[in-house]
Scaffold this motif. Sequence first.
Motif, PDB file in Angstrom:
ATOM      1  N   ASP A  15      -6.812   4.054   7.242  1.00  0.00           N
ATOM      2  CA  ASP A  15      -6.386   2.894   6.470  1.00  0.00           C
ATOM      3  C   ASP A  15      -4.888   2.976   6.203  1.00  0.00           C
ATOM      4  OD1 ASP A  15      -8.920   1.726   6.283  1.00  0.00           O
ATOM      5  OD2 ASP A  15      -9.426   2.888   4.488  1.00  0.00           O
ATOM      6  N   PHE A  16      -4.318   1.852   5.824  1.00  0.00           N
ATOM      7  CA  PHE A  16      -2.890   1.813   5.506  1.00  0.00           C
ATOM      8  C   PHE A  16      -2.606   2.726   4.324  1.00  0.00           C
ATOM      9  CE2 PHE A  16      -4.163  -2.295   7.276  1.00  0.00           C
ATOM     10  CZ  PHE A  16      -3.482  -2.192   8.486  1.00  0.00           C
ATOM     11  N   THR A  32       2.311   8.811   6.702  1.00  0.00           N
ATOM     12  CA  THR A  32       1.282   7.825   6.389  1.00  0.00           C
ATOM     13  C   THR A  32       1.333   6.625   7.338  1.00  0.00           C
ATOM     14  OG1 THR A  32       2.730   6.777   4.751  1.00  0.00           O
ATOM     15  CG2 THR A  32       1.172   8.450   3.957  1.00  0.00           C
ATOM     16  N   ILE A  33       0.193   5.959   7.471  1.00  0.00           N
ATOM     17  CA  ILE A  33       0.067   4.799   8.358  1.00  0.00           C
ATOM     18  C   ILE A  33       0.674   3.568   7.695  1.00  0.00           C
ATOM     19  CG2 ILE A  33      -1.558   3.241   9.518  1.00  0.00           C
ATOM     20  CD1 ILE A  33      -3.508   5.653   9.651  1.00  0.00           C
ATOM     21  N   SER A  34       1.593   2.925   8.415  1.00  0.00           N
ATOM     22  CA  SER A  34       2.218   1.703   7.911  1.00  0.00           C
ATOM     23  C   SER A  34       1.650   0.468   8.604  1.00  0.00           C
ATOM     24  CB  SER A  34       3.729   1.764   8.132  1.00  0.00           C
ATOM     25  OG  SER A  34       4.337   0.549   7.755  1.00  0.00           O
ATOM     26  N   THR A  70      -1.519   1.264  18.865  1.00  0.00           N
ATOM     27  CA  THR A  70      -0.398   2.042  18.340  1.00  0.00           C
ATOM     28  C   THR A  70      -0.458   2.098  16.820  1.00  0.00           C
ATOM     29  OG1 THR A  70       0.957   1.269  20.199  1.00  0.00           O
ATOM     30  CG2 THR A  70       2.122   2.274  18.338  1.00  0.00           C
ATOM     31  N   TYR A  71      -0.347   3.300  16.293  1.00  0.00           N
ATOM     32  CA  TYR A  71      -0.229   3.524  14.850  1.00  0.00           C
ATOM     33  C   TYR A  71       1.241   3.793  14.550  1.00  0.00           C
ATOM     34  CZ  TYR A  71      -5.297   4.000  14.497  1.00  0.00           C
ATOM     35  OH  TYR A  71      -6.658   3.768  14.525  1.00  0.00           O
ATOM     36  N   MET A  72       1.798   3.029  13.620  1.00  0.00           N
ATOM     37  CA  MET A  72       3.186   3.215  13.203  1.00  0.00           C
ATOM     38  C   MET A  72       3.166   4.046  11.921  1.00  0.00           C
ATOM     39  SD  MET A  72       4.601   1.375  15.599  1.00  0.00           S
ATOM     40  CE  MET A  72       6.289   1.118  15.088  1.00  0.00           C
ATOM     41  N   VAL A  77       0.858  -1.185   0.000  1.00  0.00           N
ATOM     42  CA  VAL A  77       0.000   0.000   0.000  1.00  0.00           C
ATOM     43  C   VAL A  77       0.889   1.228   0.000  1.00  0.00           C
ATOM     44  CG1 VAL A  77      -1.644   1.350   1.347  1.00  0.00           C
ATOM     45  CG2 VAL A  77      -1.899  -1.114   1.205  1.00  0.00           C
ATOM     46  N   GLU A  78       0.656   2.090  -0.933  1.00  0.00           N
ATOM     47  CA  GLU A  78       1.432   3.318  -0.979  1.00  0.00           C
ATOM     48  C   GLU A  78       0.502   4.482  -0.724  1.00  0.00           C
ATOM     49  OE1 GLU A  78       3.842   3.754  -4.423  1.00  0.00           O
ATOM     50  OE2 GLU A  78       4.565   1.712  -4.318  1.00  0.00           O
ATOM     51  N   GLY A  79       0.881   5.291   0.225  1.00  0.00           N
ATOM     52  CA  GLY A  79       0.060   6.453   0.542  1.00  0.00           C
ATOM     53  C   GLY A  79       0.340   7.589  -0.415  1.00  0.00           C
TER      54      GLY A  79
END
Length: 199
Positions: free
Chosen positions: A58-59, A177-179, A169-171, A46-48
Motif C-alpha cells: 500500500d502507499f 516507502t511506496i509513493s 513499476t513501484y516508485m 499518505v505518510e509511511g
Amino acid sequence: MNKKVIGYIIAALLIGSMVVIMVNQNVKKADPIDKSSVLIESKDGVEGDAAGGTVGLDFGNLPPDFELATLDGKKLKLSDLKGKKVVLNFWATWCPPCKAEMPHMQNYYRNSAEEDNVEIVAVNLTSSENRGVKVVQEFIDSYALTFKIPLDETGIVGEEYQVFQIPTTYMLNTDGTISQIVKGPMDESTLKTLIDDLD
C-alpha cells in the motif's frame, strides 16, 4: 597504390559501412508511448511509518525486501538503496510495452538519474523467459541498458509484488516507502514527473 591495396581499402570501407548500418538498426530508439492504457496509482497525504517499518504494497508501506543476483553475479538488495529515490520496475523481454519503455528508462538514467539521486532497478521476470538468462543478456546488449537488472529466476519476487501486468513499476521515496504504482509503460517525461514527486 597498387590494385591489391585499393581492393583492401574498398573492402574495409564496405565492411565498416555494414557494421554502422547493423549497429544503427540494433540501437533501439525511444519511440512515443501510448499513455491511454497506463494506470498511475497514488494516494496524496499518505505518510509511511518508515521507522515502524510497516511492510506491504500500500502507499506509504515499505515494500517487501528482496535480494536477487544480476547477470554478472552481483547481489542487489532493495533495502540497501534507502536514501535514494528508486524506480522498481518489473518486466520481461517478450513484453511489447516493456520493449517500448526501456529506451525511455535508459535515456532518463543516462541523462538525469545521478543528478536526481535515483536508482532504476528493473527486475526481469526470468522465470517467464523461454530462453532464460541468455535472452535477457541479448536484450540488455541490444538496448544498451546500464541500470541495474536483477533476475527473478524463481518468480517469487514478482509474485510477492503482485505483478499481474507488465511492466509494473513501484516508485519509492528515499525512506524506502511506496509513493506511486504504475501499471503500463512510461515515457521519459512521465518518468521524470513521477520522480520529481518523490520525497
